[in-house]
Design a protein around this motif. Structure first.
Motif, PDB file in Angstrom:
ATOM      1  N   GLU A 159     -67.453  15.770 -22.630  1.00  0.00           N
ATOM      2  CA  GLU A 159     -67.389  15.376 -21.467  1.00  0.00           C
ATOM      3  C   GLU A 159     -68.675  14.340 -21.232  1.00  0.00           C
ATOM      4  N   LEU A 160     -69.780  14.568 -22.269  1.00  0.00           N
ATOM      5  CA  LEU A 160     -70.705  13.733 -22.072  1.00  0.00           C
ATOM      6  C   LEU A 160     -71.652  14.019 -23.607  1.00  0.00           C
ATOM      7  N   ILE A 161     -72.039  12.679 -23.951  1.00  0.00           N
ATOM      8  CA  ILE A 161     -72.777  12.745 -25.166  1.00  0.00           C
ATOM      9  C   ILE A 161     -74.198  12.235 -24.818  1.00  0.00           C
TER      10      ILE A 161
ATOM     11  N   ARG B  26     -63.516   7.228 -20.993  1.00  0.00           N
ATOM     12  CA  ARG B  26     -64.367   7.930 -19.710  1.00  0.00           C
ATOM     13  C   ARG B  26     -65.367   8.899 -20.284  1.00  0.00           C
ATOM     14  N   THR B  27     -65.766   8.915 -21.321  1.00  0.00           N
ATOM     15  CA  THR B  27     -66.976  10.013 -22.004  1.00  0.00           C
ATOM     16  C   THR B  27     -68.639   9.455 -21.580  1.00  0.00           C
ATOM     17  N   GLY B  28     -69.226  10.086 -20.836  1.00  0.00           N
ATOM     18  CA  GLY B  28     -70.359   9.627 -20.446  1.00  0.00           C
ATOM     19  C   GLY B  28     -71.326   9.659 -21.579  1.00  0.00           C
ATOM     20  N   VAL B  29     -72.266   8.700 -21.655  1.00  0.00           N
ATOM     21  CA  VAL B  29     -73.397   8.651 -22.518  1.00  0.00           C
ATOM     22  C   VAL B  29     -74.747   8.451 -21.850  1.00  0.00           C
ATOM     23  N   GLU B  30     -75.720   9.431 -22.248  1.00  0.00           N
ATOM     24  CA  GLU B  30     -77.080   9.256 -21.708  1.00  0.00           C
ATOM     25  C   GLU B  30     -77.943   8.962 -22.879  1.00  0.00           C
ATOM     26  N   THR B  31     -78.916   8.073 -22.784  1.00  0.00           N
ATOM     27  CA  THR B  31     -79.852   7.974 -23.994  1.00  0.00           C
ATOM     28  C   THR B  31     -81.289   8.370 -23.614  1.00  0.00           C
TER      29      THR B  31
ATOM     30  N   GLU C 157     -74.836  25.788 -18.937  1.00  0.00           N
ATOM     31  CA  GLU C 157     -74.012  25.478 -17.834  1.00  0.00           C
ATOM     32  C   GLU C 157     -72.467  25.885 -18.194  1.00  0.00           C
ATOM     33  N   GLY C 158     -72.206  25.504 -19.392  1.00  0.00           N
ATOM     34  CA  GLY C 158     -70.791  25.722 -19.832  1.00  0.00           C
ATOM     35  C   GLY C 158     -70.194  24.277 -20.052  1.00  0.00           C
ATOM     36  N   ARG C 159     -70.899  23.343 -19.837  1.00  0.00           N
ATOM     37  CA  ARG C 159     -70.389  22.182 -20.115  1.00  0.00           C
ATOM     38  C   ARG C 159     -70.103  21.699 -21.563  1.00  0.00           C
ATOM     39  N   HIS C 160     -68.922  20.796 -21.873  1.00  0.00           N
ATOM     40  CA  HIS C 160     -68.788  20.563 -23.400  1.00  0.00           C
ATOM     41  C   HIS C 160     -69.615  19.192 -23.448  1.00  0.00           C
ATOM     42  N   VAL C 161     -70.759  19.335 -24.128  1.00  0.00           N
ATOM     43  CA  VAL C 161     -71.589  18.366 -24.208  1.00  0.00           C
ATOM     44  C   VAL C 161     -72.186  18.306 -25.801  1.00  0.00           C
ATOM     45  N   LEU C 162     -72.248  17.198 -26.124  1.00  0.00           N
ATOM     46  CA  LEU C 162     -72.754  16.859 -27.677  1.00  0.00           C
ATOM     47  C   LEU C 162     -74.254  16.135 -27.655  1.00  0.00           C
ATOM     48  N   ALA C 163     -74.952  16.751 -28.467  1.00  0.00           N
ATOM     49  CA  ALA C 163     -76.513  15.884 -28.732  1.00  0.00           C
ATOM     50  C   ALA C 163     -76.127  15.126 -29.931  1.00  0.00           C
TER      51      ALA C 163
END
Length: 127
Positions: free
Chosen positions: A65-67, A90-95, A111-117
């Motif tokens: 859901e977020l990169i 619609r995948t969020g990307v934060e830099t 928090e249990g979010r599906h996140v990738l770093a």
């Protein structure tokens, strides 16, 4: 009432320094993608100039859901065209810089979010 911290089974970025990060206390000295659902693979770039659209396209198929893009020692933004596959689904990307990306990943993963770093690990100057 006794309060205890929640125990999480997700991969955690336990430390970082110039030219490395630690994933669950294992030192990693090359760019890496780490995810809250066990994803972990080398990201083949050792400098921001080596990153391109193919790096972000590889992340699009993972369903996060977020990169969080850790751009190295300082914040540098990817070109918008590189993010098209992620934006299309619609995948969020934060830099942010890599140390900030490590901290942010840990919070969201706990928090249990599906996140990738996606972490760019740059060699310290002089090496």
């Amino acid at each position: 009432m006794k309060l205890q911290p929640d125990k999480s089974d997700v991969q955690t970025l336990t430390a970082h320094g110039p030219g490395w990060v630690a994933i669950n206390n294992e030192r990693v000295e090359s760019s890496v993608v780490v995810g809250s659902r066990g994803e972990r693979f080398e990201w083949d770039a050792s400098d921001f100039s080596q990153i391109g659209a193919e790096h972000f396209a590889k992340l699009a198929g993972l369903g996060a859901e977020l990169i969080i893009f850790g751009s190295g020692k300082r914040i540098r933004f990817p070109q918008p065209a590189w993010l098209q596959p992620l934006m299309a689904q619609r995948t969020g990307v934060e830099t942010m810089d890599t140390p900030a990306a490590c901290r942010t990943y840990n919070i969201l993963a706990s928090e249990g979010r599906h996140v990738l770093a996606a972490l760019l690990i740059e060699k310290p100057e002089g090496q």
